[in-house]
Design a protein around this motif. Structure first.
Motif, PDB file in Angstrom:
ATOM      1  N   GLU A  92      -9.113  -1.660   7.200  1.00 58.21           N
ATOM      2  CA  GLU A  92      -8.591  -1.676   5.838  1.00 58.21           C
ATOM      3  C   GLU A  92      -9.664  -1.437   4.791  1.00 58.21           C
ATOM      4  O   GLU A  92      -9.347  -1.103   3.651  1.00 58.21           O
ATOM      5  N   ALA A  93     -10.919  -1.544   5.155  1.00 60.68           N
ATOM      6  CA  ALA A  93     -11.986  -1.281   4.189  1.00 60.68           C
ATOM      7  C   ALA A  93     -12.242   0.206   4.011  1.00 60.68           C
ATOM      8  O   ALA A  93     -12.973   0.612   3.113  1.00 60.68           O
ATOM      9  N   ASN A  94     -11.618   1.038   4.864  1.00 60.02           N
ATOM     10  CA  ASN A  94     -11.874   2.477   4.832  1.00 60.02           C
ATOM     11  C   ASN A  94     -10.718   3.283   4.277  1.00 60.02           C
ATOM     12  O   ASN A  94     -10.595   4.461   4.564  1.00 60.02           O
ATOM     13  N   ASN A  95      -9.826   2.684   3.525  1.00 57.13           N
ATOM     14  CA  ASN A  95      -8.643   3.402   3.067  1.00 57.13           C
ATOM     15  C   ASN A  95      -8.966   4.684   2.335  1.00 57.13           C
ATOM     16  O   ASN A  95      -8.233   5.647   2.416  1.00 57.13           O
ATOM     17  N   ASN A  96     -10.076   4.724   1.619  1.00 57.53           N
ATOM     18  CA  ASN A  96     -10.384   5.912   0.844  1.00 57.53           C
ATOM     19  C   ASN A  96     -11.066   6.978   1.690  1.00 57.53           C
ATOM     20  O   ASN A  96     -11.481   7.996   1.157  1.00 57.53           O
ATOM     21  N   ASP A  97     -11.205   6.766   2.955  1.00 54.10           N
ATOM     22  CA  ASP A  97     -11.845   7.754   3.814  1.00 54.10           C
ATOM     23  C   ASP A  97     -10.985   8.029   5.047  1.00 54.10           C
ATOM     24  O   ASP A  97     -11.502   8.422   6.082  1.00 54.10           O
ATOM     25  N   MET A  98      -9.696   7.829   4.914  1.00 53.11           N
ATOM     26  CA  MET A  98      -8.796   7.989   6.042  1.00 53.11           C
ATOM     27  C   MET A  98      -8.598   9.470   6.360  1.00 53.11           C
ATOM     28  O   MET A  98      -8.211  10.240   5.505  1.00 53.11           O
ATOM     29  N   ARG A  99      -8.871   9.847   7.599  1.00 55.43           N
ATOM     30  CA  ARG A  99      -8.802  11.257   7.967  1.00 55.43           C
ATOM     31  C   ARG A  99      -8.027  11.423   9.263  1.00 55.43           C
ATOM     32  O   ARG A  99      -8.359  10.816  10.274  1.00 55.43           O
ATOM     33  N   TYR A 106       0.811  -1.201   0.000  1.00 50.87           N
ATOM     34  CA  TYR A 106       0.000   0.000   0.000  1.00 50.87           C
ATOM     35  C   TYR A 106       0.852   1.260   0.000  1.00 50.87           C
ATOM     36  O   TYR A 106       1.854   1.353   0.702  1.00 50.87           O
ATOM     37  N   MET A 107       0.408   2.228  -0.799  1.00 55.72           N
ATOM     38  CA  MET A 107       1.033   3.541  -0.787  1.00 55.72           C
ATOM     39  C   MET A 107      -0.051   4.613  -0.823  1.00 55.72           C
ATOM     40  O   MET A 107      -1.150   4.384  -1.345  1.00 55.72           O
ATOM     41  N   PHE A 108       0.281   5.753  -0.222  1.00 54.71           N
ATOM     42  CA  PHE A 108      -0.710   6.810  -0.026  1.00 54.71           C
ATOM     43  C   PHE A 108      -0.101   8.179  -0.352  1.00 54.71           C
ATOM     44  O   PHE A 108       1.087   8.389  -0.141  1.00 54.71           O
ATOM     45  N   TRP A 109      -0.947   9.087  -0.795  1.00 53.76           N
ATOM     46  CA  TRP A 109      -0.578  10.492  -0.925  1.00 53.76           C
ATOM     47  C   TRP A 109      -1.534  11.334  -0.092  1.00 53.76           C
ATOM     48  O   TRP A 109      -2.761  11.191  -0.206  1.00 53.76           O
ATOM     49  N   TYR A 110      -0.945  12.208   0.742  1.00 49.61           N
ATOM     50  CA  TYR A 110      -1.701  13.135   1.559  1.00 49.61           C
ATOM     51  C   TYR A 110      -1.248  14.556   1.255  1.00 49.61           C
ATOM     52  O   TYR A 110      -0.128  14.788   0.839  1.00 49.61           O
ATOM     53  N   ARG A 111      -2.085  15.495   1.546  1.00 47.73           N
ATOM     54  CA  ARG A 111      -1.685  16.894   1.579  1.00 47.73           C
ATOM     55  C   ARG A 111      -2.003  17.458   2.955  1.00 47.73           C
ATOM     56  O   ARG A 111      -2.961  17.042   3.625  1.00 47.73           O
ATOM     57  N   LEU A 147      -6.282  12.701   2.680  1.00 47.37           N
ATOM     58  CA  LEU A 147      -5.881  11.680   1.721  1.00 47.37           C
ATOM     59  C   LEU A 147      -6.289  12.086   0.311  1.00 47.37           C
ATOM     60  O   LEU A 147      -7.451  12.412   0.059  1.00 47.37           O
ATOM     61  N   ILE A 148      -5.327  12.028  -0.614  1.00 43.40           N
ATOM     62  CA  ILE A 148      -5.593  12.390  -2.005  1.00 43.40           C
ATOM     63  C   ILE A 148      -5.907  11.133  -2.816  1.00 43.40           C
ATOM     64  O   ILE A 148      -6.957  11.019  -3.436  1.00 43.40           O
ATOM     65  N   TYR A 149      -4.977  10.207  -2.822  1.00 44.90           N
ATOM     66  CA  TYR A 149      -5.118   8.933  -3.516  1.00 44.90           C
ATOM     67  C   TYR A 149      -4.371   7.875  -2.725  1.00 44.90           C
ATOM     68  O   TYR A 149      -3.474   8.173  -1.960  1.00 44.90           O
ATOM     69  N   TYR A 150      -4.739   6.629  -2.957  1.00 46.75           N
ATOM     70  CA  TYR A 150      -3.979   5.531  -2.400  1.00 46.75           C
ATOM     71  C   TYR A 150      -3.928   4.402  -3.416  1.00 46.75           C
ATOM     72  O   TYR A 150      -4.688   4.377  -4.391  1.00 46.75           O
ATOM     73  N   SER A 151      -3.017   3.473  -3.162  1.00 48.18           N
ATOM     74  CA  SER A 151      -2.832   2.345  -4.062  1.00 48.18           C
ATOM     75  C   SER A 151      -2.630   1.080  -3.242  1.00 48.18           C
ATOM     76  O   SER A 151      -1.828   1.064  -2.319  1.00 48.18           O
TER      77      SER A 151
END
Lengths: 115, 111
Positions: free
Chosen positions: B93-100, A31-36, A45-49
């Motif tokens: 892990e199901a919430n990766n796109n909503d991580m805050r 997993y990799m992530f981009w934040y601002r 969170l901008i995008y993740y992979s």
């Protein structure tokens, strides 16, 4: 060097220009992530992979494009930079299963200024 | 994703124990609680993660009550170098796109 690196560390660009921020990790994390991070705020969170060739949107994806052709690299591109994209950008990686169940490792950040 | 609420700032003195509480009333059954530390001009650094009861490592303890609607990060005998922003995250892990990360808690340790 082992770990997670970002380049450049500092970048000044003009409105409308395309900019690519690089992120490289040596652990073969899935997993990799981009934040601002904007002044006075937490990270967004901008995008993740989840793996090579698998990417997904985060909270604030508009104006950004990502790709992941290799496990170790996760570049972030601003196709036409705007002043609102002036920020500090952090890349992170995580071993497996997702960032919230496993420790994320963050890079040193890239400070981007759009004039 | 469960919303978290933390104090905006806290002050302490060297040698004291610091407890930072995070509220997460709508935490889901499979959510974990994770704390990160961030120094100025650096990326966040993982401190501790837990699911229930108590977790302890070499730098901190994490206390989670039975209802899991809150958690407390405990830093024993803080020093000036513990001055940082501390973030509480809740999810799986199901919430990766909503991580805050939220705004976090700015801890200032005074001499």
């Amino acid at each position: 060097d082992a770990g997670i690196t970002q380049s450049p560390r500092y970048k000044i660009t003009e409105t409308g220009r395309q900019v690519t921020l690089m992120c490289h990790q040596t652990w073969s994390h899935s997993y990799m992530f981009w934040y601002r991070q904007d002044l006075g705020h937490g990270l967004r969170l901008i995008y993740y992979s989840a793996a090579a060739d698998i990417t997904d949107k985060g909270e604030v994806p508009d104006g950004y494009v990502v790709s992941r052709s290799k496990t170790e690299n996760f570049p972030l591109t601003l196709e036409s930079a705007t002043r609102s994209q002036t920020s500090v950008y952090f890349c992170a990686s995580s071993e497996s299963a997702g960032g919230l169940s496993y420790e994320q490792y963050f890079g040193p950040g890239t400070r981007l200024t759009v004039t | 994703l469960a919303k978290t609420t933390q104090p905006i700032s806290m002050d302490s003195y060297e040698g004291q124990e610091v407890n930072i509480t995070c509220s997460h009333n709508n935490i889901a059954t499979n959510d974990y609680i994770t704390w990160y530390q961030q120094f100025p001009s650096q990326g966040p650094r993982f401190i501790i993660q837990g699911y229930k009861t108590k977790v302890t490592n070499e730098v901190a303890s994490l206390f989670i009550p039975a209802d899991r609607k809150s958690s407390t990060l405990s830093l024993p005998r803080v020093s000036l170098s513990d001055t940082a922003v501390y973030y509480c995250l809740v999810g799986n892990e199901a919430n990766n796109n909503d991580m805050r990360f939220g705004a976090g808690t700015r801890l200032t340790v005074k001499p």
